[in-house]
Write a protein that holds these residues in place. Structure first.
Motif, short mmCIF file in Angstrom:
data_model
loop_
_atom_site.label_atom_id
_atom_site.label_comp_id
_atom_site.label_asym_id
_atom_site.label_seq_id
_atom_site.Cartn_x
_atom_site.Cartn_y
_atom_site.Cartn_z
N ASP A 2 4.54 39.97 -5.85
CA ASP A 2 5.55 39.95 -4.98
C ASP A 2 6.27 41.70 -4.91
OD1 ASP A 2 5.76 37.51 -4.93
OD2 ASP A 2 7.46 37.11 -6.50
N THR A 3 5.74 42.21 -5.91
CA THR A 3 6.20 43.76 -6.09
C THR A 3 5.51 44.55 -5.00
OG1 THR A 3 4.09 44.36 -7.29
CG2 THR A 3 6.09 43.84 -8.56
N TYR B 216 15.35 43.41 -21.29
CA TYR B 216 14.82 44.14 -20.11
C TYR B 216 13.29 43.06 -19.88
CZ TYR B 216 12.78 47.67 -17.34
OH TYR B 216 12.48 48.59 -16.35
N LYS B 217 12.68 42.63 -20.84
CA LYS B 217 11.54 41.75 -20.45
C LYS B 217 11.87 40.58 -19.87
CE LYS B 217 7.42 39.65 -22.83
NZ LYS B 217 7.80 38.11 -22.54
N THR B 218 13.08 39.83 -20.20
CA THR B 218 13.59 38.70 -19.50
C THR B 218 13.78 39.06 -17.92
OG1 THR B 218 14.56 37.88 -21.51
CG2 THR B 218 15.52 37.08 -19.18
N HIS C 209 12.18 37.97 -12.60
CA HIS C 209 11.96 38.94 -11.27
C HIS C 209 13.62 39.45 -10.98
CE1 HIS C 209 7.87 38.21 -10.72
NE2 HIS C 209 8.04 37.08 -11.23
N ALA C 210 14.44 39.87 -11.84
CA ALA C 210 15.85 40.14 -11.55
C ALA C 210 15.88 41.68 -11.68
CB ALA C 210 16.62 39.54 -12.81
N LEU C 211 14.71 42.60 -11.86
CA LEU C 211 14.93 43.86 -11.75
C LEU C 211 14.83 44.40 -10.33
CD1 LEU C 211 14.35 46.10 -13.99
CD2 LEU C 211 12.11 46.44 -13.38
N GLN D 32 12.98 54.75 -16.35
CA GLN D 32 13.81 53.82 -15.83
C GLN D 32 14.05 52.73 -17.08
OE1 GLN D 32 15.38 54.96 -13.38
NE2 GLN D 32 15.27 53.47 -11.97
N CYS D 33 12.91 52.42 -17.66
CA CYS D 33 12.95 51.31 -18.75
C CYS D 33 13.71 51.80 -20.00
CB CYS D 33 11.28 51.06 -19.22
SG CYS D 33 11.34 50.01 -20.50
#
Length: 618
Positions: free
Chosen positions: A13-14, A132-134, A139-141, A339-340
């Motif tokens: 998807d990215t 963050y992993k969640t 795919h909520a980022l 960003q992370c």
């Protein structure tokens, strides 16, 4: 059970909706290559190079044939240069990861009053990592958009999905970037906690429940107590990961002959990340010392063995307040790390710790210490690794310097790009130091394209050299108007090349693709790639990168050649932070001298701009 596979696109998807990276026009690249190198090599050498390049690009010649093959490759790949670039930049590189390859992010200094405060910080940080992993898993980022030149374009997000799922496996000739791929019933997720050179498994999901912050604190307390038990202590196996890649691969092949070691390695290679709990360093925690402690742990005598350099994300939490993250660079670029980590620090600041002082009442299984069987051969290898890391740490010359006379707002008022202005200042400073130009690398994101990583902005332009000469050799013979004209020409040349790079039209990836295609076809290597000028073009004596942050932290890294400088910079509104690194054993470089000249050059550029705009210099 999760398995490790050859690295590939982990989240299709990215790439949706993004174009493929173009293959630049051959003649354009060859002409630009000559333009970039003409002032960097002696005239006689350049004349020879020009003939070689013309022959390579002749109609019907080898260059055209290789160009056609690259176009075919583009049709069959999401990104035609990605594998070539990854191998060349990282996986074929045999140098040790600390200092030579792994950048670090230095967090704001923490004021821990007790060891418990450090553990609370660690538990809060782990909670932020799991949040963050969640975001990644659901795919909520939100999608990143380009800033700076050609702002607003959506960017490829694939690198984010490798933050906690990748591992760099050492090989005898070439490393492998592997990605964790979960099966239907994955094992409980875990992180590895390093404490006093020991490694512990901290499960963050137990009985399908994610541990809360209180539970995490309780488990970290148990780990700290287990690490204090001197009778249980094992040799600092992590030192082996600080070795050259071939040496570490050979040591690993010896380690895995024993099943205990094999099991321990497997657990580390499949973890989400590392959390390294460091003892006080005993150093004054200046910005420079904190940078050094992140880059190499202070050598084996301090925290150098309390690391596992193959894992992309290693969060370091020193009980003296020295904190940050060490990054294995092959899966992602600095901006993804920024960003992370900004998300994590903002999360920790914005959401108060849910930890109460009392220990968790949950009945949790104790964290597990990883065991190692160390033969005399392994003990000898550990001693050699410790010696090399000690020498590497002693050799690094670092200066973290904050220039406070002005920042990017002043530069913008001159109607100039802050990045271009700073790059010209770096060229000016190098010329002021050494009276010559050198090949320079500035990373340029090509995330506008599918699976895009970076190409090189060749900042050592002829125009930047002309400016350095006008301000140094021609200080008294050039008028202010003439100097200003050379500055504007240098800024324009830098800006134009930046646009070429971010739109996929720079020369370095293209030349790399042509070279690798010739190797793939088992051809005799074309002269253009065996020519001395090509070697010089790839000797990046200045390795530079802009890594802007919105929170109080900074990025730094080491030089990429023995006689070079690593320069990471962070333009702020009214200041510019520079992290300048070099090697002590080079008689050509000195970080303090470079910083002194850089400050001098930035002041002279300000004065020139103010005179040109009629503003009195402050």
């Amino acid at each position: 059970m999760p398995v490790l596979e050859r690295e590939q696109s982990t989240n299709p998807d990215t790439n949706n909706g993004l174009p493929k990276l173009p293959v630049p026009d051959l003649q354009h690249t060859l002409d630009m290559y000559l333009k970039c190198m003409k002032h960097l090599v002696p005239e006689e050498k350049f004349r020879r190079t020009k003939g070689i390049v013309q022959m390579f690009g002749a109609p019907g010649g080898v260059g055209e044939m290789l160009q056609q093959q690259l176009h075919k490759r583009r049709e069959s790949k999401a990104n035609w240069v990605y594998d070539y670039w990854l191998d060349d930049m990282y996986l074929n590189n045999r140098l040790a990861l600390p200092v030579n390859s792994s950048p670090v992010m230095v967090f704001p200094k923490q004021n821990f009053k007790t060891d418990s405060d450090a553990l609370r910080f660690a538990a809060h940080l782990i909670s932020a990592v799991l949040e963050y992993k969640t975001l990644l898993e659901t795919h909520a980022l939100p999608v990143d958009f380009a800033r700076g030149q050609l702002a607003g374009t959506p960017l490829c997000m694939e690198q984010y999905y490798k933050l906690f799922t990748s591992y760099r496996l050492p090989g005898p000739k070439k490393d492998t970037l592997v990605a964790q791929k979960s099966s239907v019933m994955p094992e409980p997720e875990h992180i590895i906690v390093a404490c006093k050179n020991q490694f512990f498994v901290l499960d963050v999901v137990i009985n399908f429940r994610r541990l809360n912050e209180k539970d995490l604190y309780t488990q970290l307390e148990k780990i700290r107590k287990m690490a204090d038990n001197e009778e249980e202590r094992l040799p600092p196996i992590g030192l082996l990961t600080s070795e050259g890649r071939t040496e570490w691969a050979e040591a690993r092949s010896i380690l895995i002959k024993d099943s205990t070691n094999r099991d321990s390695l497997d657990v580390i290679e499949r973890c989400l990340c590392l959390v390294c709990l460091d003892e006080p360093s005993g150093l004054q925690l200046t910005d420079t010392n904190r940078a050094l402690l992140m880059l190499h742990g202070g050598g084996p005598e301090r925290h150098g063995g309390n690391r596992w350099y193959d894992k992309p994300m290693q969060f370091v939490i020193g009980s003296d307040g020295c904190c940050g993250v060490v990054c294995e660079h092959s899966p992602f670029e600095g901006i993804v790390l920024v960003q992370c980590t900004e998300y994590l620090l903002k999360y920790m600041k914005g959401i108060p710790s849910k930890l109460v002082r009392a220990a968790s009442v949950s009945e949790l299984p104790a964290p597990r210490r990883l065991r190692w069987k160390c033969s005399q051969e392994i003990q000898a290898l550990l001693a050699a690794s410790a010696d090399k890391l000690h020498r590497l740490a002693k050799n690094l010359d670092m200066n973290v310097y904050k220039y406070t006379k002005y920042g990017k707002e002043f530069i913008k008022r001159q109607k100039m790009s802050p990045d271009a202005y700073i790059q010209v200042a770096l060229q000016f400073a190098y010329y002021r130091c050494h009276r010559r130009p050198v090949s320079t690398y500035e990373s340029a994101s090509i995330r506008r394209f599918q699976e895009g990583r970076v190409d090189n902005i060749r900042s050592a332009t002829f125009e930047a050299l002309a400016f350095g000469k006008a301000m140094t050799d021609g200080r008294s013979t050039f008028s202010n108007d003439e100097k200003m004209k050379t500055l504007q020409d240098a800024i324009n040349a830098q800006t134009n090349y930046t646009i070429l790079a971010i739109t996929g039209m720079a020369i370095d990836n293209h030349l790399l693709g042509l070279r690798e295609m010739a190797m793939e076809l088992h051809m005799e290597m074309p002269d253009i790639f065996t020519d001395e000028t090509y070697r010089v073009s790839n000797q990046y004596i200045l390795s530079t990168s802009q890594v802007p942050t919105t929170v109080d932290m900074f990025c730094c890294y080491g030089p990429v050649v023995p006689n070079g400088y690593g320069v990471c910079y962070n333009p702020q509104s009214d200041a510019i932070l520079f992290c300048v690194s070099s090697f002590n054993d080079s008689d050509e470089t000195c970080s303090n001298t470079f910083v002194k000249h850089l400050e001098e050059c930035l002041l002279e550029m300000e004065s020139l701009c103010r005179k040109n705009s009629g503003i009195a210099s402050s």
